[in-house]
Design an enzyme around this catalytic site. Structure first.
Site, PDB file in Angstrom:
ATOM      1  CE  LYS A 166      10.171  14.991  21.501  1.00 52.13           C
ATOM      2  NZ  LYS A 166       9.899  14.033  20.415  1.00 52.13           N
TER       3      LYS A 166
ATOM      4  CG  ASP B 296      10.915   9.546  23.099  1.00 54.37           C
ATOM      5  OD1 ASP B 296      10.471   8.815  24.027  1.00 54.37           O
ATOM      6  OD2 ASP B 296      11.970   9.286  22.495  1.00 54.37           O
TER       7      ASP B 296
END
Length: 210
Positions: A120, A138
């Site tokens: 991420k 997220d």
């Protein structure tokens, strides 16, 4: 959800916010990398409070490395998990100095090899610092993608791959920011603000709130 709906959803998000940006404060790819590493399980506001004091003093791999773990902790102790984050950032700085000529690498593989950097974080840096059409999923993007049915998936990697495949190309570069902001301020976790939502008529969530 069909393609036409997705095009309309992203067209509206773009019309409302043509140039979306991260809410983390940064001025260089290195500052962004550090800020994103610090932002794990922390708010952008909390990270900004710390980096607004840190970056004027140290904002290069050499300068932060020179602070040492304890010196860095003094600046980031208001952020959750600051002990492990300080250690990771110092190790990360050392690797950038030794292996990358103090520059932030522009490939996912090289970024993910850095301490404290997962998929991420790598995607955020690639997208925001280097303009690559990646999708950093997220909790906000995961929720919005599943709730609206834009790109449902059972885990973050599945949602990421679906978004990359299903988001129309013209919107892909900024889609990550639009979805995060939508999840942060409108399609919130406990009770989405459907009545104030720009895309309520297009969203396929069945339990809409008034």
């Amino acid at each position: 959800m069909n393609k036409e709906k997705r095009i309309e959803i992203f067209s509206r998000l773009r019309a409302e916010n043509p140039h979306p940006e991260t809410e983390l404060n940064y001025s260089t790819p290195f500052e962004l990398l550090v800020a994103v590493v610090l932002s794990a399980q922390a708010t952008d506001k909390g990270v900004n409070k710390a980096t607004d004091k840190l970056f004027p003093v140290a904002n290069t791999p050499e300068a932060i490395y020179a602070l040492g773990v304890d010196g860095l902790k003094d600046y980031i102790k208001t952020i959750g998990l600051f002990n492990s984050k300080a250690e990771n950032v110092i190790k990360l700085c050392r690797m950038l100095i030794d292996q990358h000529n103090s520059q932030v690498p522009q490939t996912r593989e090289a970024l993910e090899a850095l301490p404290g950097v997962g998929r991420k974080t790598a995607n955020v840096v690639l997208n925001t610092a280097f303009g690559q059409p990646t999708m950093a999923v997220d909790t906000h993007i995961f929720r919005v993608s599943n709730r609206t049915r834009i790109a449902p998936g059972k885990d973050v990697l599945e949602v990421e791959k679906r978004l990359l495949r299903l988001v129309p190309k013209e919107f892909l570069l900024d889609a990550h920011h639009w979805l995060i902001l939508h999840g942060r301020y409108t399609c919130v976790a406990r009770k989405p603000k459907c009545g104030a939502c720009l895309i309520e008529d297009l969203c396929e969530y069945r339990q809409k709130t008034s």
